[in-house]
Design a protein around this motif. Structure first.
Motif, PDB file in Angstrom:
ATOM      1  N   GLN A  40       0.813  -1.208   0.000  1.00  0.00           N
ATOM      2  CA  GLN A  40       0.000   0.000   0.000  1.00  0.00           C
ATOM      3  C   GLN A  40       0.852   1.266   0.000  1.00  0.00           C
ATOM      4  N   ALA A  41       2.142   1.132   0.227  1.00  0.00           N
ATOM      5  CA  ALA A  41       3.037   2.295   0.277  1.00  0.00           C
ATOM      6  C   ALA A  41       3.565   2.619  -1.122  1.00  0.00           C
ATOM      7  N   PRO A  42       3.798   3.903  -1.411  1.00  0.00           N
ATOM      8  CA  PRO A  42       4.470   4.242  -2.669  1.00  0.00           C
ATOM      9  C   PRO A  42       5.893   3.709  -2.677  1.00  0.00           C
ATOM     10  N   GLN A  43       6.486   3.579  -3.861  1.00  0.00           N
ATOM     11  CA  GLN A  43       7.845   3.055  -3.940  1.00  0.00           C
ATOM     12  C   GLN A  43       8.838   3.922  -3.178  1.00  0.00           C
ATOM     13  N   GLN A  44       8.589   5.212  -3.149  1.00  0.00           N
ATOM     14  CA  GLN A  44       9.445   6.127  -2.399  1.00  0.00           C
ATOM     15  C   GLN A  44       8.552   7.108  -1.653  1.00  0.00           C
ATOM     16  N   TYR A  45       8.844   7.342  -0.395  1.00  0.00           N
ATOM     17  CA  TYR A  45       8.021   8.226   0.415  1.00  0.00           C
ATOM     18  C   TYR A  45       8.864   8.804   1.544  1.00  0.00           C
ATOM     19  N   GLN A  46       8.295   9.743   2.261  1.00  0.00           N
ATOM     20  CA  GLN A  46       8.914  10.298   3.457  1.00  0.00           C
ATOM     21  C   GLN A  46       7.852  10.379   4.539  1.00  0.00           C
ATOM     22  N   TRP A  47       8.224   9.982   5.752  1.00  0.00           N
ATOM     23  CA  TRP A  47       7.276  10.051   6.865  1.00  0.00           C
ATOM     24  C   TRP A  47       8.008  10.509   8.114  1.00  0.00           C
TER      25      TRP A  47
END
Length: 343
Positions: A50-57
């Motif tokens: 469910q997560a994008p291939q690249q993200y920031q949190w």
């Protein structure tokens, strides 16, 4: 300021915000501490489609890859100085770290037998989540320390509500206890919170409400909770209980080694199968004087569990094992409560 920052990669199956169970929230707090110390931190997950291939949190870079081999390729491309891992990806992560010349850090959250096989792969640093687990394994590892799952009281404290609450409605966490106690104490409201793992058991009842899994425990759970129950088969520590203590919420719990360590004298312990004992403990807490005394013990225990020193020790240990330690001014991890000296 860090003179020689590290490149750090966490190679794990789940991560915040796509999974918010205890292991993931603990890992996130530890990664934030490393980032706050000036290091370049990335988390690579194998089981978050469910997560994008690249993200920031929350200041942490994230990469989502389908399965351990694709994730291992991403970690290899990052060429980290240190690889952190936990749970099921540990064997692949430890072997990969050795193959690419990185140092390895294994976060050990329980005393299951499978961990013995992981330790045989000789991680450079083992981080135990409790003293009781560390005592069983410390002699088997060359370098280790204990970091209890970090809970910042200020992030959870609120005015308690009026429900008796269970967090995670699966069988091993005590779903049957929730529904049975609700029948035995019909004059009190009960709250069940859908958990992040395990098959959830949903049973309706006149005085039982079930709420969905949430990332805002203070608003959705603790502000509605008068007493937390933790009739768990197994808890290596029990972050939910520590979060509840921050609001002065008494915790009635099964006497697992982890819950005894986390709750200390603030815990009200009842054998898991003693249903009469569970009812008696909860009815006693309906008395205002008994409740206030238990609430005071909860707040006192919460104050004892400030995670700052253990997180500082963790950052220092990772720096030392990687050979990147340099004199620097210690910085408060992002998200940590501000102390008088910081103001």
């Amino acid at each position: 300021m860090v003179v020689d920052p590290m490149k750090i990669c966490a190679f794990v199956h789940f991560a915040v915000p796509f999974r918010n169970a205890g292991s993931e929230t603990m890992l996130h707090a530890m990664l934030k501490s490393l980032a706050a110390a000036g290091h370049d931190v990335t988390v690579v997950t194998t089981d978050t489609p469910q997560a994008p291939q690249q993200y920031q949190w929350d200041g942490i870079q994230g990469l989502s890859r389908p399965g351990p081999y694709a994730a291992a390729a991403a970690v290899r491309d990052l060429a980290p100085d240190v690889v952190l891992t936990q749970h099921q990806n540990t064997p692949v992560a430890l072997d990969l770290a050795r193959a690419i010349g990185s140092k390895s850090v294994f976060l050990m959250h329980n005393d299951f037998d499978l961990n013995r096989a992981y330790l045989e792969r000789s991680p450079d640093l083992v981080v135990f989540n409790t003293d009781w687990i560390a005592e069983q394994y410390r002699d088997q590892v060359p370098r280790s320390l204990v970091v209890h799952p970090p809970v910042w009281a200020e992030q959870h404290a609120t005015e308690p509500g009026d429900c008796i609450t269970l967090v995670n409605c699966n069988r091993d966490k005590g779903a049957a206890h929730l529904y049975y106690l609700a029948m035995r104490i019909p004059e009190v409201r009960f709250l069940g919170v859908i958990g992040a793992h395990g098959q959830q058991i949903r049973v309706g009842g006149r005085n039982v409400e079930i709420v969905e899994h949430t990332t805002d425990m203070r608003r959705d759970v603790w502000s509605r909770t008068r007493v937390l129950i933790m009739p768990s088969v197994y808890e290596s520590y029990g972050m939910a209980g520590v979060e509840a203590l921050a609001s002065g919420i008494p915790v009635v719990a099964a006497p697992t080694p982890g819950l005894r360590e986390s709750l200390g004298d603030a815990g009200v312990f009842v054998d898991r199968d003693d249903m009469d004992g569970w009812e008696a403990a909860l009815r006693e807490l309906l008395d205002p004087a008994a409740y206030e005394a238990a609430s005071a013990r909860a707040r006192a225990r919460s104050a004892e569990l400030d995670p700052t020193a253990e997180l500082d020790a963790f950052v220092q240990a990772v720096e030392e094992v990687s050979g990147h330690a340099r004199p620097r001014q210690r910085r408060r991890p992002r998200g940590a409560p501000r102390k008088a000296a910081d103001s």
